[in-house]
Design a protein around this motif. Sequence first.
Motif, PDB file in Angstrom:
ATOM      1  N   MET C   1       0.828  -1.207   0.000  1.00  0.00           N
ATOM      2  CA  MET C   1       0.000   0.000   0.000  1.00  0.00           C
ATOM      3  C   MET C   1       0.861   1.255   0.000  1.00  0.00           C
ATOM      4  O   MET C   1       0.580   2.218  -0.696  1.00  0.00           O
ATOM      5  N   SER C   2       1.941   1.179   0.772  1.00  0.00           N
ATOM      6  CA  SER C   2       2.765   2.369   0.896  1.00  0.00           C
ATOM      7  C   SER C   2       3.474   2.698  -0.414  1.00  0.00           C
ATOM      8  O   SER C   2       4.079   3.744  -0.556  1.00  0.00           O
ATOM      9  N   LYS C   4       2.121   3.593  -2.883  1.00  0.00           N
ATOM     10  CA  LYS C   4       1.441   4.785  -3.380  1.00  0.00           C
ATOM     11  C   LYS C   4       2.232   6.067  -3.095  1.00  0.00           C
ATOM     12  O   LYS C   4       2.090   7.066  -3.775  1.00  0.00           O
ATOM     13  N   ARG C   8       7.139   9.712  -4.583  1.00  0.00           N
ATOM     14  CA  ARG C   8       6.082  10.492  -5.205  1.00  0.00           C
ATOM     15  C   ARG C   8       6.146  11.943  -4.727  1.00  0.00           C
ATOM     16  O   ARG C   8       6.476  12.216  -3.582  1.00  0.00           O
ATOM     17  N   PHE C  16      -4.735  12.493  -3.536  1.00  0.00           N
ATOM     18  CA  PHE C  16      -4.784  11.301  -2.687  1.00  0.00           C
ATOM     19  C   PHE C  16      -6.205  10.759  -2.556  1.00  0.00           C
ATOM     20  O   PHE C  16      -7.182  11.482  -2.764  1.00  0.00           O
ATOM     21  N   THR C  17      -6.287   9.495  -2.179  1.00  0.00           N
ATOM     22  CA  THR C  17      -7.578   8.873  -1.859  1.00  0.00           C
ATOM     23  C   THR C  17      -7.648   8.694  -0.343  1.00  0.00           C
ATOM     24  O   THR C  17      -6.640   8.802   0.349  1.00  0.00           O
ATOM     25  N   GLU C  19      -7.954   5.983   1.079  1.00  0.00           N
ATOM     26  CA  GLU C  19      -7.144   4.795   1.383  1.00  0.00           C
ATOM     27  C   GLU C  19      -5.673   5.208   1.576  1.00  0.00           C
ATOM     28  O   GLU C  19      -5.003   4.718   2.474  1.00  0.00           O
ATOM     29  N   ASP C  20      -5.211   6.091   0.704  1.00  0.00           N
ATOM     30  CA  ASP C  20      -3.839   6.608   0.869  1.00  0.00           C
ATOM     31  C   ASP C  20      -3.677   7.222   2.260  1.00  0.00           C
ATOM     32  O   ASP C  20      -2.700   6.988   2.963  1.00  0.00           O
ATOM     33  N   THR C  23      -3.441   4.765   5.067  1.00  0.00           N
ATOM     34  CA  THR C  23      -2.077   4.221   5.150  1.00  0.00           C
ATOM     35  C   THR C  23      -1.178   5.178   5.932  1.00  0.00           C
ATOM     36  O   THR C  23      -0.427   4.781   6.824  1.00  0.00           O
TER      37      THR C  23
END
Lengths: 308, 308, 308
Positions: C1-2, C4, C8, C16-17, C19-20, C23
């Motif tokens: 997940m990370s 993402k 970056r 971002f979402t 979910e981001d 995390t």
Amino acid sequence: MSAKFMFRDIISILDFTREDLETLFEFADRFIKINEKLEILKGKIVALAFFEPSTRTRLSFEVAAKKLGADVISIVGEEASSIAKGESFADTIRMLDSYSDLIVVRHRFEGAAKYAAEIAEKPVINAGDGRQHHPTQAMIDLYTIKKLFGEIDGLTYAVLGDLRYGRAATSFIYGLTLYKPKKVYLVSPPQLRIRDEVRRELIDRGLVFEEKNSILEVIEEIDVLYVTRIQKERFPDPVEYEKVRGSYIVTLGMLMKGKPHLKVLHPLPKVDEIDYSVDNSKYAAYFYQAKLGIPIRMALLSLVLGAG
Amino acid sequence: MSAKFMFRDIISILDFTREDLETLFEFADRFIKINEKLEILKGKIVALAFFEPSTRTRLSFEVAAKKLGADVISIVGEEASSIAKGESFADTIRMLDSYSDLIVVRHRFEGAAKYAAEIAEKPVINAGDGRQHHPTQAMIDLYTIKKLFGEIDGLTYAVLGDLRYGRAATSFIYGLTLYKPKKVYLVSPPQLRIRDEVRRELIDRGLVFEEKNSILEVIEEIDVLYVTRIQKERFPDPVEYEKVRGSYIVTLGMLMKGKPHLKVLHPLPKVDEIDYSVDNSKYAAYFYQAKLGIPIRMALLSLVLGAG
Amino acid sequence: MSAKFMFRDIISILDFTREDLETLFEFADRFIKINEKLEILKGKIVALAFFEPSTRTRLSFEVAAKKLGADVISIVGEEASSIAKGESFADTIRMLDSYSDLIVVRHRFEGAAKYAAEIAEKPVINAGDGRQHHPTQAMIDLYTIKKLFGEIDGLTYAVLGDLRYGRAATSFIYGLTLYKPKKVYLVSPPQLRIRDEVRRELIDRGLVFEEKNSILEVIEEIDVLYVTRIQKERFPDPVEYEKVRGSYIVTLGMLMKGKPHLKVLHPLPKVDEIDYSVDNSKYAAYFYQAKLGIPIRMALLSLVLGAG
């Protein structure tokens, strides 16, 4: 013994006893010769909040903290003054309190460090505020005398310069009240004498002192000459300043009238109050004194942060 | 070999031989690819005293020192100028000497670094003073050419811009005297030619050089074009400045008249003396050159501090 | 997940979402209680380029980086503004790109961070630019609400103050679009309403919001009051400023009309837009919010530098 310092705010030299200072000095002795980086304060953040500029004091705290393995964050110069204009002092201290483990404060207002200590949960060290308090400078001064003479008691002192507004001079004199000097001469132009509240404090604490206009009156008698700067701005009349100025410049000739072991201290920076010829003479102890700022501040930081 | 650098002051590129520089360059090669934090200078304090601002030079010394594990203390900006007004330069250097293991000095006065070196017991590195000396920049410049061309000897150079007041340009030309360039063209407006003392030094050292007014006269012949900025303030008459300005702006079109392997160096920061179109061309070596500031300064710091 | 976050650029909260952010928040949770120095980013250099001053944001990035074991270099204050006058922004970013592993940029111009990210090979974090984007502040704000209420969805919010020029307020509102708040009241004087482009974005993203002139209209209904400062300079007419000013000062009396669990957030620094009486009340969450800046920025730095 070191429990006396642990997590304690360091606001005024008057909050300490000579036993406290002995503990500190013994601790400082250990740090004098260490050249390697220590890990005593690893993981700690020391915040330096210099609302009034002081490169020397700031750098010596920074070096002390880093030699102990701490990280340092700083508010200085322009940034400090723009903060001063914007958010409240209290909010700035709260910010540093939540970012760091110890806050070193320098401020031109009397009581700023004490106020910071009331706000912050973390210990606050006063790196000079207002006209009276600069406790770490006094600790360095007393430690220097201890190293030079083996003792602080029993010596004759003269404190020369601006005794009214100079916080280093006042803190040093306060520091002497914790000991038993033979005598302390307070030498200044009449308009720059110690303030009444200071005089009362000295009397209450039983300091043997006498106020003088000229260093020449006492030069032969003293062991330690503590010099501070007289700022031109203290005199409304420039003519009057020029009249007294000459009497407050320390020269090699003047010192040669004194005892052979006479030592000159100065909190630095100096401007022109000590003639350059003194710098390389046996009388000059101020560069040595400046050097001792590092071990004293290392000792203090480690004691306060409970790493003693 | 590295004994040549150990605890030595770094004042002028002229104090070095090409053998010294080879030692340095070999050392720098080792640091180029290292991305981890080293402990070579752990426990050392590097003091950066930037009495004249220079973000790029300051940051590259800071990064170099930190990558080697040293701690860094700095006097910069406003603080440096207020010091300049107050205590003597000598006292400031003495302070840094007692707080640190090495002092990096930047100052607009000629000879400031040398004077600092006389006062300080610790080694002093000149990060640019006056109009002539910026030895670490010259080291980076020469190292860049070595990396690009494999050798510094035998190439044809043009140095463009302010050769009278620009210390980076002068130091670079001095650096070339340690090698055997085929020829060095010194290109500037007549009023910004190298000063007589520099000209005599170049002649004494046997450098093959020629002074020119326009880069167009030599563009086809050169391998390396070293560009520096011409400051408007150097011209009493703005009209005169506007007249010469255009001839000292390097464009892609100009470079395309030169050899295919021609490389443009610049000590940076640049303002408008190189057209942006050059930045992404094969000619631009100045960003690469800037990058090499880190390994060169890492090499120098470790050699001088005896960690080589 | 990370993955993402890895390497970056962090430019806008809208990139971002939820979910981001989950995390990130989980990662931040781990850092909250850690007091020891970590080695997660040992050997990394974090560059702080603050072309616009912001002591609080700068120090919290600095503390976060140092706690993770990174070294920090900074361009601040006077130095940043003199760079702004001289070399191009692009060249400054290129310099930092070659000296560091990650660049944190603060700038008053819209799009400065994005432009920096296009130039730099290393990741860029926007520490606030222009009038809209301050993504790390929004992350802190949302994380604070999560910690206080357990969830961000389903609550009623009021955002008070300068919604036209205030980048923290806009970023927070943008951040809310990633969640499902029950309702968001946007409270400001008519001349400081959100700009049309922002309004369109909120509508596109389906945020349930309503614009109001006075906080008193909605105080009883809200769970979270997000306060920002109204700068006098936004008003051409000082009389007009004085007229609205009173309505945008949050007092304890005002808050006592609201829900017992109502919490006040503020990106800080605050000046006089929140009465001091609120500071020690149960409503004040802004000091807690400021504290969470450290773990959030630690989490972000470690995720972006691939150390997650």
